[in-house]
Structures are given as structure tokens and as C-alpha cells.
Design an enzyme around this catalytic site. Sequence first.
Site, PDB file in Angstrom:
ATOM      1  CE  LYS A 104      -4.224   1.232   0.202  1.00 42.55           C
ATOM      2  NZ  LYS A 104      -5.576   0.430  -0.461  1.00 42.55           N
TER       3      LYS A 104
HETATM    4  P1  NAD Z   1     -12.855   8.411  -2.746  1.00 45.04           P
HETATM    5  O1  NAD Z   1     -11.834   9.517  -2.322  1.00 45.04           O
HETATM    6  O2  NAD Z   1     -13.335   8.212  -3.888  1.00 45.04           O
HETATM    7  O3  NAD Z   1     -14.229   8.665  -1.824  1.00 45.04           O
HETATM    8  C1  NAD Z   1     -14.295   9.017  -0.593  1.00 45.04           C
HETATM    9  C2  NAD Z   1     -15.573   9.544  -0.004  1.00 45.04           C
HETATM   10  O4  NAD Z   1     -15.777   9.671   1.581  1.00 45.04           O
HETATM   11  C3  NAD Z   1     -15.658  11.103  -0.666  1.00 45.04           C
HETATM   12  O5  NAD Z   1     -16.823  11.333  -1.258  1.00 45.04           O
HETATM   13  C4  NAD Z   1     -15.485  11.682   0.545  1.00 45.04           C
HETATM   14  O6  NAD Z   1     -16.168  13.211   0.372  1.00 45.04           O
HETATM   15  C5  NAD Z   1     -15.922  10.973   1.832  1.00 45.04           C
HETATM   16  N1  NAD Z   1     -15.796  11.144   3.016  1.00 45.04           N
HETATM   17  C6  NAD Z   1     -14.330  11.641   3.520  1.00 45.04           C
HETATM   18  N2  NAD Z   1     -14.311  12.029   4.761  1.00 45.04           N
HETATM   19  C7  NAD Z   1     -15.580  11.611   5.094  1.00 45.04           C
HETATM   20  C8  NAD Z   1     -16.389  11.689   6.452  1.00 45.04           C
HETATM   21  N3  NAD Z   1     -15.566  12.154   7.331  1.00 45.04           N
HETATM   22  N4  NAD Z   1     -17.633  11.366   6.597  1.00 45.04           N
HETATM   23  C9  NAD Z   1     -18.353  11.157   5.361  1.00 45.04           C
HETATM   24  N5  NAD Z   1     -17.928  11.132   4.222  1.00 45.04           N
HETATM   25  C10 NAD Z   1     -16.672  11.419   3.980  1.00 45.04           C
HETATM   26  O7  NAD Z   1     -12.291   7.162  -2.072  1.00 45.04           O
HETATM   27  P2  NAD Z   1     -12.688   5.712  -2.446  1.00 45.04           P
HETATM   28  O8  NAD Z   1     -11.642   5.037  -3.496  1.00 45.04           O
HETATM   29  O9  NAD Z   1     -14.180   5.436  -2.834  1.00 45.04           O
HETATM   30  O10 NAD Z   1     -12.188   5.042  -1.073  1.00 45.04           O
HETATM   31  C11 NAD Z   1     -13.243   4.651  -0.041  1.00 45.04           C
HETATM   32  C12 NAD Z   1     -12.711   3.689   1.009  1.00 45.04           C
HETATM   33  O11 NAD Z   1     -12.798   2.241   0.100  1.00 45.04           O
HETATM   34  C13 NAD Z   1     -11.251   3.742   1.457  1.00 45.04           C
HETATM   35  O12 NAD Z   1     -11.172   3.087   2.705  1.00 45.04           O
HETATM   36  C14 NAD Z   1     -10.455   2.786   0.639  1.00 45.04           C
HETATM   37  O13 NAD Z   1      -9.389   2.521   1.128  1.00 45.04           O
HETATM   38  C15 NAD Z   1     -11.462   1.700   0.347  1.00 45.04           C
HETATM   39  N6  NAD Z   1     -11.349   1.063  -1.073  1.00 45.04           N
HETATM   40  C16 NAD Z   1     -11.307   1.973  -2.242  1.00 45.04           C
HETATM   41  C17 NAD Z   1     -10.986   1.003  -3.420  1.00 45.04           C
HETATM   42  C18 NAD Z   1     -10.926   1.676  -4.827  1.00 45.04           C
HETATM   43  O14 NAD Z   1     -10.916   1.099  -5.882  1.00 45.04           O
HETATM   44  N7  NAD Z   1     -11.134   2.925  -4.849  1.00 45.04           N
HETATM   45  C19 NAD Z   1     -10.550  -0.439  -3.360  1.00 45.04           C
HETATM   46  C20 NAD Z   1     -10.792  -0.998  -2.012  1.00 45.04           C
HETATM   47  C21 NAD Z   1     -10.972  -0.400  -0.999  1.00 45.04           C
END
Ligand code: NAD
Length: 465
Positions: A104
Site C-alpha cells: 500500500k
Molecule cells: P474516494 O476518495 O473516491 O471517496 C471517499 C468519499 O468519502 C468522498 O466522497 C469523501 O467526500 C467521503 N468522505 C471523506 N471523509 C468523510 C467523512 N468524515 N464522512 C463522510 N464522508 C467522508 O475514495 P474511495 O476510493 O471511494 O475509497 C473509499 C474507501 O474504500 C477507502 O477506505 C478505501 O481504502 C477503500 N477502497 C477503495 C478501493 C478503490 O478501488 N477505490 C478499493 C478497495 C477499498
Amino acid sequence: MSGKDFLESVDKVFENAAGVLKLPDYIAKQIKSPNSTYKLNFGVKIRNRLFTFTGFRCVHSEHLEPVKGGIRYAIHADQSEVEALAALMTYKCALVDIPFGGSKGALIIDPNMYKPDELEKITRRFAQELIKRDLINPSQNVPAPDMGTGEREMAWIVDEYRKLNPIDINGFACVTGKPINKHGIRGRVEATGRGVQYAIREFFRHEKDKKIANIKGGLEGKTIVVQGLGNVGYHAAKFLSKEDGANVIAVIERDGAVYQKKGIDIDKLKKHIASNGGVKGYKGYLNNGNELLKHECDILIPAALEGVINKSNAKKIMAKVIVEAANGPISYEADTILRANKVIIPDLYANAGGVTVSYFEWVKNLARIRFGRLHKREEENKIEKLLGALEKVTSTSININYKKSLLKGSDEIDLVRSGLDDTMRQAYTDMSYKWHSSNKIKDLRTSAMCIALKKIALSYQTLGM
Ligand code: NAD
């Protein structure tokens, strides 16, 4: 939750499962601790001055290579958080049978504070530092998007790799989650949210698990609360409401939440966020966003960040099923409270859709051919002959629209979704089976971790430990 607490939570789940499996100490130690973490500080000249940034790349386990894991851009990122996320990648890949070790990366930055050309400069510089140490490399370490990053950043990274390694024929496989025109794969952007949808659908096929959660019937009409409408949350919410008829009654974002009893139009809300920078002003807006985590619903999908469900609110969570779309949204303490009467679909399974389709993209890049290209027409020809024969034998003609739908061979997107669906179904079935067939395993999380650890331990043992 601090990075340190997050790492402790992940390690506790590990220790729990290692205890159930009675893993020998020397193997447990080898698996649990990260192999290495590289921390770097680098300067970038923007706005007529030098800015210094701090980034990390942790390699958790190299029992299989390349190692795989996203790069996150977040202001709260730190070494422990990166190590926790890298460990989760190791366990996740093993659970869903993806032949990668875990890694990561993170950059401490608030991407909203920089213009696109500044972010490009910063990303390219960060990538250079990682590439020259083989911490980005198609055969050793392959990043992907995570929180705060997406296709755009992956395109900059692959371009930087290609510049530094112009004769590496596998260069495009150095990172996944790339745009289609830069050797990405159809279905990668939606993959994690799509995987969440497939995970929930599979839960609904397991009557025993539904009974434990006190859920009856199918997914249609079930009430859902989603936290975070970013990449993962948006796709999951959209697919579950549009394709499965679920009712997304609340979306929690940074600046508050939206609540609509009859269900939220996810695309409309997403557009509102894009043009207004948040959910404020949308119909059903409430400023005390996190209160809605405790709202009565069938399914709660935390899809934002870690530690949002912790000992301070765990007892008040009303959802029957919690699907960890984010990594680590439930602290270990909260988990011990919640698992007594709810079903928690754990992160190492629930959000594995991203890495699964990343794996397909990596394979596509090495093979240098789009999935479906060789056999799509052949498939269509065979079906056409079969339908013709059927019409002849039965002396009836098949409805033209139905025929058209049957005659369509598989495109890349169909194959990607099919591969993802199969992966999610198989892994859930394995987890559920193990959960119900061992009296030492009390929940899906421990079951998932036991399955993963068994495979990783075997891999190390085969290597001669
Ligand atoms: P992203 O940045 O696209 O979206 C995150 C969202 O959460 C945003 O809309 C943001 O405004 C919102 N957010 C941030 N802080 C917040 C809070 N305190 N309260 C409510 N909403 C809040 O990120 P993502 O890629 O969607 O990732 C989200 C989670 O999923 C993370 O934990 C990441 O590690 C996990 N994840 C992502 C992927 C991927 O393919 N993108 C894969 C596996 C796991």
C-alpha cells in the site's frame, strides 16, 4: 481512529485467526509484520516555491509477487495506517485467490488544495521516487487507485514509468486502474462498488446468514445507508438502487448527510456534490451527518474511511447487516460489540472487487489483448446456428428482440463482471461455510482471515520456512 489504532485492530483480527488455526509462532510472526516500509520526503516546486511532501510505500508480504495495493492521497495518512492497509491487501488477495502479495502507498496531502497541474507535478515526482526503487514495477509492485486518487493519477504514474523504462515491454502493467486509452480495463472504475453489490447479493443467497441478521426476503426494497459517495460508495449505492431495487435512504458525506425516506436518486446527488462541493443544499439535507450511521436500516455501507464505527457509537448502530466497503471502518472494540447480533461483511472480502479487476487488468496488459477479442464472434456464430436449429426443429420463430439479446457474444465488460461475480460468490460461500462448520469461528471476519492465513502460511511453508 489513528493509524496506530487501525493497525492494532487489523493485528488483533490476525491474532484471533492465527489462534484459531494454531499457526506456529514463527510463521505467524513472518506473516503479520510488514516486510518493509519506505518513507520518503521530496520537494516539488509549485507556486514559485518549494513544497515538501511525505509519502510511504509499504510492502507487507512478498510470498507472491508482484505485491499489490493502492496509493491513497489523504491528509491523515501515516506509516501505521499504510502498514495496516498493506496487511489487509495481503489477506484480501489470499482470500479471493488473487496471486499477489500485499502492499500500500500513501501521500500526505489534501488533493482538494491543489490545482490539477500541481497535482500532476507532485504525482510524477512521487512516482519517480518509487519507480527508481522498484516500488512501482510490473513484476514487483503494482499500485492502483485508492482514496483521493483515480484514473488520472494512474495515467501520470504509468507515463512516468514508461519514460524511465522505455524498453520494458510489460511497462503498462506497472499500475492498474488506468484509463481505457492508457491500457486500462473496462469495469475497473466501478469494480469495488460492483464487488460490494455482488457481495450483498451473495449474502442474500445464504439463508442461514440472513437468519442471523434477522433479514427476510430479497434485496428489493431493503433500506440502505451509505457513508461516502466517492468511487466505492457511489457505484455501490447506484447499482444497488438502480439494478436491485434497494432503497438508499441516506448518504452521509463530509459536510453532512441527505435523508430521503423514499430513496435517493444517487446520480442526481452525485451531480449536486460535483457542482457544490458537498451535500449541503440538497433536498433532505441534515448537518449532523454521522448521526445517520445510527439510523434504522437493513444495510449500512461505510464507504469512506476507517474507524467511523467505534466504541462510542457501536451500541447504537441499528443496521442488521454492515458491509465494510471502506477499509477498517469498524474498530476492533466496536466489532466485538456488533458481532453479537449483526452480520458484518468484512472489508477484506467486501471491497476486494477493486483488486480483483486490477488483477484482470494486469493480466490483460501482460497478454496485450482485450478480453473477448478472440472469441466474441465465434460465440455469436455458434449461438446463431443453435437458435436456427431450434427454430427449425420446433417450427417456431423466436422473438426478434429476445434473439438479439441471446446473440450477443461476450465483450470485455461482460467478462470482467462475470469474473468478478464468480470471485465474490466463491469467496462468500467459502467464508460462510467455514463460519458455520467450526464452533471456534463466530463471525465472517474471523472466517475470512482464517481462510486467507491458511493459504499464506502454506505458501511460506512451501517456500521452505
Ligand atoms: P474516494 O476518495 O473516491 O471517496 C471517499 C468519499 O468519502 C468522498 O466522497 C469523501 O467526500 C467521503 N468522505 C471523506 N471523509 C468523510 C467523512 N468524515 N464522512 C463522510 N464522508 C467522508 O475514495 P474511495 O476510493 O471511494 O475509497 C473509499 C474507501 O474504500 C477507502 O477506505 C478505501 O481504502 C477503500 N477502497 C477503495 C478501493 C478503490 O478501488 N477505490 C478499493 C478497495 C477499498
